[in-house]
Design a protein around this motif. Structure first.
Motif, PDB file in Angstrom:
ATOM      1  N   ILE A 127      45.736  56.794  41.288  1.00 34.01           N
ATOM      2  CA  ILE A 127      45.938  55.788  40.242  1.00 34.01           C
ATOM      3  C   ILE A 127      45.712  54.387  40.810  1.00 34.01           C
ATOM      4  CG2 ILE A 127      47.636  54.774  38.652  1.00 34.01           C
ATOM      5  CD1 ILE A 127      46.652  57.583  37.872  1.00 34.01           C
ATOM      6  N   ILE A 128      44.959  53.581  40.068  1.00 33.20           N
ATOM      7  CA  ILE A 128      44.690  52.192  40.425  1.00 33.20           C
ATOM      8  C   ILE A 128      45.311  51.336  39.332  1.00 33.20           C
ATOM      9  CG2 ILE A 128      42.919  50.487  40.974  1.00 33.20           C
ATOM     10  CD1 ILE A 128      41.003  52.998  41.305  1.00 33.20           C
ATOM     11  N   SER A 129      46.286  50.510  39.701  1.00 32.95           N
ATOM     12  CA  SER A 129      47.013  49.719  38.719  1.00 32.95           C
ATOM     13  C   SER A 129      47.352  48.356  39.317  1.00 32.95           C
ATOM     14  CB  SER A 129      48.297  50.452  38.323  1.00 32.95           C
ATOM     15  OG  SER A 129      49.056  49.666  37.432  1.00 32.95           O
ATOM     16  N   PRO A 130      47.385  47.312  38.486  1.00 34.22           N
ATOM     17  CA  PRO A 130      47.743  45.995  39.003  1.00 34.22           C
ATOM     18  C   PRO A 130      49.255  45.805  39.132  1.00 34.22           C
ATOM     19  CG  PRO A 130      47.275  45.821  36.674  1.00 34.22           C
ATOM     20  CD  PRO A 130      46.992  47.254  37.078  1.00 34.22           C
ATOM     21  N   GLY A 131      50.055  46.697  38.546  1.00 35.10           N
ATOM     22  CA  GLY A 131      51.496  46.565  38.601  1.00 35.10           C
ATOM     23  C   GLY A 131      52.066  45.519  37.661  1.00 35.10           C
ATOM     24  N   GLN A 132      51.256  45.055  36.731  1.00 31.37           N
ATOM     25  CA  GLN A 132      51.697  44.075  35.740  1.00 31.37           C
ATOM     26  C   GLN A 132      50.786  44.177  34.518  1.00 31.37           C
ATOM     27  OE1 GLN A 132      50.768  39.911  36.843  1.00 31.37           O
ATOM     28  NE2 GLN A 132      49.791  40.776  38.659  1.00 31.37           N
ATOM     29  N   PRO A 133      51.231  43.688  33.375  1.00 31.14           N
ATOM     30  CA  PRO A 133      50.400  43.777  32.175  1.00 31.14           C
ATOM     31  C   PRO A 133      49.112  42.949  32.299  1.00 31.14           C
ATOM     32  CG  PRO A 133      52.680  43.274  31.598  1.00 31.14           C
ATOM     33  CD  PRO A 133      52.555  43.136  33.086  1.00 31.14           C
ATOM     34  N   VAL A 134      48.031  43.514  31.800  1.00 33.07           N
ATOM     35  CA  VAL A 134      46.736  42.823  31.747  1.00 33.07           C
ATOM     36  C   VAL A 134      46.101  43.087  30.390  1.00 33.07           C
ATOM     37  CG1 VAL A 134      46.333  42.914  34.248  1.00 33.07           C
ATOM     38  CG2 VAL A 134      45.481  44.762  32.799  1.00 33.07           C
ATOM     39  N   SER A 135      45.105  42.288  30.049  1.00 31.68           N
ATOM     40  CA  SER A 135      44.375  42.460  28.794  1.00 31.68           C
ATOM     41  C   SER A 135      42.954  42.955  29.001  1.00 31.68           C
ATOM     42  CB  SER A 135      44.327  41.133  28.032  1.00 31.68           C
ATOM     43  OG  SER A 135      45.620  40.753  27.636  1.00 31.68           O
ATOM     44  N   PHE A 136      42.449  42.803  30.234  1.00 32.17           N
ATOM     45  CA  PHE A 136      41.061  43.155  30.537  1.00 32.17           C
ATOM     46  C   PHE A 136      40.977  43.724  31.944  1.00 32.17           C
ATOM     47  CE2 PHE A 136      41.340  39.261  28.063  1.00 32.17           C
ATOM     48  CZ  PHE A 136      40.627  39.584  26.928  1.00 32.17           C
ATOM     49  N   VAL A 137      39.949  44.553  32.160  1.00 32.20           N
ATOM     50  CA  VAL A 137      39.606  45.007  33.498  1.00 32.20           C
ATOM     51  C   VAL A 137      38.091  44.905  33.604  1.00 32.20           C
ATOM     52  CG1 VAL A 137      39.637  46.896  35.169  1.00 32.20           C
ATOM     53  CG2 VAL A 137      41.580  46.575  33.622  1.00 32.20           C
ATOM     54  N   LEU A 138      37.629  44.257  34.664  1.00 26.64           N
ATOM     55  CA  LEU A 138      36.197  44.148  34.936  1.00 26.64           C
ATOM     56  C   LEU A 138      35.872  45.055  36.106  1.00 26.64           C
ATOM     57  CD1 LEU A 138      33.410  42.754  34.554  1.00 26.64           C
ATOM     58  CD2 LEU A 138      34.216  41.007  36.172  1.00 26.64           C
ATOM     59  N   GLU A 139      34.985  46.023  35.880  1.00 28.56           N
ATOM     60  CA  GLU A 139      34.536  46.889  36.969  1.00 28.56           C
ATOM     61  C   GLU A 139      33.182  46.385  37.464  1.00 28.56           C
ATOM     62  OE1 GLU A 139      36.722  51.140  36.103  1.00 28.56           O
ATOM     63  OE2 GLU A 139      34.614  50.961  35.541  1.00 28.56           O
TER      64      GLU A 139
END
Length: 170
Positions: A127-139
């Protein structure tokens, strides 16, 4: 009675055929093929300490598109990426199953600021997670974030991001 059974069977066959047609029209990676979305006409611009960097992006903004993402994609240009757009800020989890290409995952808040940059290893179920809420992810292709100096706090601009942050309404 026999007439009703034929009508029921015919309606059932028609429903199955329509379901098959509509499922074929949706982006899907179930068949092992990479989903290719059209490139958005407006580039995404990252404003970093080393200057501005532009990326051509595909936008995954439906649950089916977000689920398929870059699965089965073997290569991508250094200045290309996929922007995942979520309806509301949330803690998100990504994995790299069925993704043979190493990626940088740039997690972005509703304000367009980078919250975290993580590395995705090919074919991993970790699992890859920022550990906080986000609205976008750019791959992006792995190494692109470091090469272009993308860091926590840097600002990303694109109409999809500006709409969520309110920057586009000024």
């Amino acid at each position: 009675m026999a007439h009703r059974n034929w009508l029921t069977a015919g309606a059932l066959c028609a429903a199955i055929a329509l379901a098959a047609i509509f499922s074929a029209l949706r982006p899907s990676s179930a068949d092992g093929q990479a989903m290719m979305l059209p490139a958005d006409p407006t580039p995404l611009v990252a404003i970093t300490g080393s200057g501005k960097h532009s990326f051509s992006i595909e936008i995954a903004d439906s649950s089916e598109e977000r689920e398929a993402g870059l699965m089965f994609r073997k290569d991508m240009a250094d200045d290309h990426g996929m922007l995942f757009v979520f309806e509301r800020p949330a803690e998100v989890n990504f994995w790299m199953k069925n993704t043979p290409m190493p990626l940088d995952l740039v997690f972005i808040g509703q304000d367009g600021r980078i919250k975290a940059v993580k590395r995705g290893e090919p074919e991993s179920e970790g699992i890859i997670s920022p550990g906080q809420p986000v609205s976008f992810v750019l791959e992006l292709k792995a190494g692109t974030a470091a090469k272009d100096g993308l860091k926590d706090g840097d600002l990303l601009r694109h109409p999809a991001i500006d709409k969520a942050s309110g920057a586009g309404s000024n």
